[in-house]
Design an enzyme around this catalytic site. Structure first.
Site, PDB file in Angstrom:
ATOM      1  N   TYR A  62      50.097  41.194  39.688  1.00 39.45           N
ATOM      2  CA  TYR A  62      50.546  40.198  40.668  1.00 39.45           C
ATOM      3  C   TYR A  62      50.603  40.763  42.083  1.00 39.45           C
ATOM      4  O   TYR A  62      50.411  40.029  43.045  1.00 39.45           O
ATOM      5  CB  TYR A  62      51.878  39.564  40.227  1.00 39.45           C
TER       6      TYR A  62
ATOM      7  N   GLY B 100      40.360  19.821  42.339  1.00 37.30           N
ATOM      8  CA  GLY B 100      40.104  21.180  41.875  1.00 37.30           C
ATOM      9  C   GLY B 100      40.963  21.674  40.731  1.00 37.30           C
ATOM     10  O   GLY B 100      41.460  22.798  40.764  1.00 37.30           O
ATOM     11  N   THR B 101      41.125  20.835  39.725  1.00 35.16           N
ATOM     12  CA  THR B 101      41.840  21.304  38.538  1.00 35.16           C
ATOM     13  C   THR B 101      41.098  20.861  37.282  1.00 35.16           C
ATOM     14  O   THR B 101      40.589  19.745  37.221  1.00 35.16           O
ATOM     15  CB  THR B 101      43.310  20.822  38.497  1.00 35.16           C
ATOM     16  N   SER B 102      41.054  21.755  36.300  1.00 37.24           N
ATOM     17  CA  SER B 102      40.354  21.434  35.049  1.00 37.24           C
ATOM     18  C   SER B 102      41.222  20.572  34.135  1.00 37.24           C
ATOM     19  O   SER B 102      40.755  20.096  33.113  1.00 37.24           O
ATOM     20  CB  SER B 102      39.980  22.729  34.327  1.00 37.24           C
TER      21      SER B 102
ATOM     22  N   ARG C 181      47.176  40.228  43.261  1.00 39.45           N
ATOM     23  CA  ARG C 181      46.963  38.794  43.554  1.00 39.45           C
ATOM     24  C   ARG C 181      47.638  38.426  44.878  1.00 39.45           C
ATOM     25  O   ARG C 181      47.112  37.670  45.676  1.00 39.45           O
ATOM     26  CB  ARG C 181      47.540  37.896  42.447  1.00 39.45           C
TER      27      ARG C 181
ATOM     28  N   ASP D 246      49.440  30.237  45.423  1.00 45.50           N
ATOM     29  CA  ASP D 246      49.252  30.665  46.808  1.00 45.50           C
ATOM     30  C   ASP D 246      50.010  29.726  47.752  1.00 45.50           C
ATOM     31  O   ASP D 246      50.516  28.682  47.345  1.00 45.50           O
ATOM     32  CB  ASP D 246      47.743  30.721  47.159  1.00 45.50           C
TER      33      ASP D 246
ATOM     34  N   HIS E 218      53.999  25.932  39.417  1.00 43.01           N
ATOM     35  CA  HIS E 218      53.911  27.219  38.726  1.00 43.01           C
ATOM     36  C   HIS E 218      54.453  28.379  39.558  1.00 43.01           C
ATOM     37  O   HIS E 218      54.098  29.528  39.328  1.00 43.01           O
ATOM     38  CB  HIS E 218      52.453  27.481  38.298  1.00 43.01           C
TER      39      HIS E 218
ATOM     40  N   GLN F 200      49.446  23.340  41.411  1.00 47.62           N
ATOM     41  CA  GLN F 200      49.595  24.313  40.328  1.00 47.62           C
ATOM     42  C   GLN F 200      49.364  25.716  40.864  1.00 47.62           C
ATOM     43  O   GLN F 200      49.534  26.694  40.148  1.00 47.62           O
ATOM     44  CB  GLN F 200      48.568  24.018  39.224  1.00 47.62           C
ATOM     45  N   ASN F 201      48.950  25.795  42.128  1.00 45.82           N
ATOM     46  CA  ASN F 201      48.585  27.096  42.698  1.00 45.82           C
ATOM     47  C   ASN F 201      49.811  27.892  43.118  1.00 45.82           C
ATOM     48  O   ASN F 201      50.792  27.334  43.595  1.00 45.82           O
ATOM     49  CB  ASN F 201      47.665  26.896  43.905  1.00 45.82           C
TER      50      ASN F 201
HETATM   51  N1  APR Z   1      36.158  22.743  45.012  1.00 44.46           N
HETATM   52  C1  APR Z   1      36.818  21.940  44.139  1.00 44.46           C
HETATM   53  N2  APR Z   1      36.956  22.240  42.848  1.00 44.46           N
HETATM   54  C2  APR Z   1      36.424  23.401  42.408  1.00 44.46           C
HETATM   55  C3  APR Z   1      35.739  24.287  43.255  1.00 44.46           C
HETATM   56  C4  APR Z   1      35.609  23.922  44.626  1.00 44.46           C
HETATM   57  N3  APR Z   1      34.964  24.684  45.507  1.00 44.46           N
HETATM   58  N4  APR Z   1      35.342  25.363  42.511  1.00 44.46           N
HETATM   59  C5  APR Z   1      35.780  25.143  41.260  1.00 44.46           C
HETATM   60  N5  APR Z   1      36.433  23.962  41.170  1.00 44.46           N
HETATM   61  C6  APR Z   1      37.090  23.328  40.040  1.00 44.46           C
HETATM   62  C7  APR Z   1      36.477  23.610  38.689  1.00 44.46           C
HETATM   63  O1  APR Z   1      35.399  22.709  38.437  1.00 44.46           O
HETATM   64  C8  APR Z   1      37.647  23.365  37.774  1.00 44.46           C
HETATM   65  O2  APR Z   1      37.759  22.008  37.378  1.00 44.46           O
HETATM   66  O3  APR Z   1      38.396  23.836  39.979  1.00 44.46           O
HETATM   67  C9  APR Z   1      38.864  23.717  38.650  1.00 44.46           C
HETATM   68  C10 APR Z   1      39.532  25.028  38.287  1.00 44.46           C
HETATM   69  O4  APR Z   1      40.099  24.922  37.020  1.00 44.46           O
HETATM   70  P1  APR Z   1      41.011  26.089  36.426  1.00 44.46           P
HETATM   71  O5  APR Z   1      40.344  27.401  36.682  1.00 44.46           O
HETATM   72  O6  APR Z   1      41.323  25.737  35.022  1.00 44.46           O
HETATM   73  O7  APR Z   1      42.308  26.031  37.364  1.00 44.46           O
HETATM   74  P2  APR Z   1      43.587  25.084  37.248  1.00 44.46           P
HETATM   75  O8  APR Z   1      43.210  23.738  36.724  1.00 44.46           O
HETATM   76  O9  APR Z   1      44.280  25.157  38.547  1.00 44.46           O
HETATM   77  O10 APR Z   1      44.440  25.845  36.160  1.00 44.46           O
HETATM   78  C11 APR Z   1      45.704  25.353  35.827  1.00 44.46           C
HETATM   79  O11 APR Z   1      46.131  27.308  34.517  1.00 44.46           O
HETATM   80  O12 APR Z   1      46.246  29.606  34.126  1.00 44.46           O
HETATM   81  C12 APR Z   1      46.898  28.489  34.551  1.00 44.46           C
HETATM   82  O13 APR Z   1      48.864  28.584  35.767  1.00 44.46           O
HETATM   83  C13 APR Z   1      47.475  28.636  35.917  1.00 44.46           C
HETATM   84  O14 APR Z   1      47.931  26.931  37.555  1.00 44.46           O
HETATM   85  C14 APR Z   1      46.954  27.421  36.652  1.00 44.46           C
HETATM   86  C15 APR Z   1      46.653  26.466  35.523  1.00 44.46           C
END
Ligand code: APR
Length: 229
Positions: free
Chosen positions: A53, A170-172, A56, A89, A104, A86-87
């Site tokens: 961390y 930008g979240t999966s 990070r 930062d 988070h 969820q970030n």
């Molecule tokens: N612009 C927008 N979206 C993007 C970009 C970009 N330039 N690059 C990647 N992505 C998208 C990907 O397509 C994906 O859907 O960002 C998403 C990232 O997904 P994850 O890596 O799973 O991140 P996140 O959804 O924030 O994860 C959730 O998981 O490990 C934990 O606590 C951690 O907060 C985090 C949580």
């Protein structure tokens, strides 16, 4: 003012140089997330977790907000905007957003090893072993690990339930309970999804914008600033 709720994930900070979690074959900066982001990891190897961390935090402090963060801050001129991120930062804050909920945690703060809501600002990038909270326990990064409660989730759900416009960036949507928040947004509310890979979710009134954050967010914000929606 119309209430806009924005749920953001790692993708919004990707173009600021901070890696997402799931875009690179399950590894994050060379680690399995579970090896560094669980209470068990902290118990068995606190130095490794602390150092992880610290690295990070150093990356976060070196990063700067991008056009997507700035555009969301600008939206406050016309809307009542709450960002639920969820970030860990602080790029939304440095981009100028004033209402940001960190589901988070936030890496620029430390937290007591025994009382999660006892947190402190960190000076610089390094949190050292031997630095204690006022209760005498080792300080750790103020982040929610896998297997830990998400204290802000109730508040976030209530805010989503009152949204009049919802934006997902930008979240999966792979991690719960955060991923379930979209289900609290009323069915008749429009939900914009900005992500090059649109996440799988079922809901009403979704508008898919398969763009990178620095392209899609300013595009949508320009539209919202010009027209009443
Ligand atoms: N612009 C927008 N979206 C993007 C970009 C970009 N330039 N690059 C990647 N992505 C998208 C990907 O397509 C994906 O859907 O960002 C998403 C990232 O997904 P994850 O890596 O799973 O991140 P996140 O959804 O924030 O994860 C959730 O998981 O490990 C934990 O606590 C951690 O907060 C985090 C949580």
């Amino acid at each position: 003012m119309k209430r806009v709720v924005v749920l953001t994930g790692a993708g919004i900070s990707a173009e600021s140089g901070l890696k997402t979690f799931r875009d690179s074959d399950g590894l994050w900066e060379g680690y399995n997330i579970e090896d560094v982001a669980t209470p068990g990891a902290w118990e068995s190897n606190p130095e490794l977790v602390q150092d992880f961390y610290n690295q990070r935090r150093r990356s976060v402090l070196e990063a700067v907000p991008n056009a997507a963060h700035y555009a969301l801050a600008k939206l406050e001129e016309k809307y009542d905007v709450t960002i639920i991120t969820q970030n860990i930062d602080d790029l939304h804050e440095r981009g100028g957003s004033t209402k940001v909920i960190h589901l988070h945690g936030i890496i620029t703060r430390s937290q007591s090893g025994i009382k999660a809501n006892l947190t402190y600002p960190i000076n610089g990038w390094e949190l050292k072993m031997g630095e204690m909270c006022e209760l005498g326990s080792q300080l750790r990064a103020h982040v929610v690990w896998f297997g830990e409660a998400v204290p802000m989730i109730e508040t976030a759900a209530q805010i989503c339930a009152k949204a009049e416009l919802f934006i997902l960036v930008g979240t999966s949507l792979a991690v719960y309970p955060a991923a379930g928040l979209i289900n609290y947004v009323p069915r008749n509310v429009t939900k914009y999804i900005i992500d090059p890979t649109i996440p799988t979710t079922t809901n009403n009134r979704m508008v898919e914008m398969p763009y990178k954050a620095t392209v899609g967010v300013p595009m949508l914000i320009d539209e919202l600033m010009e027209n009443d929606v």
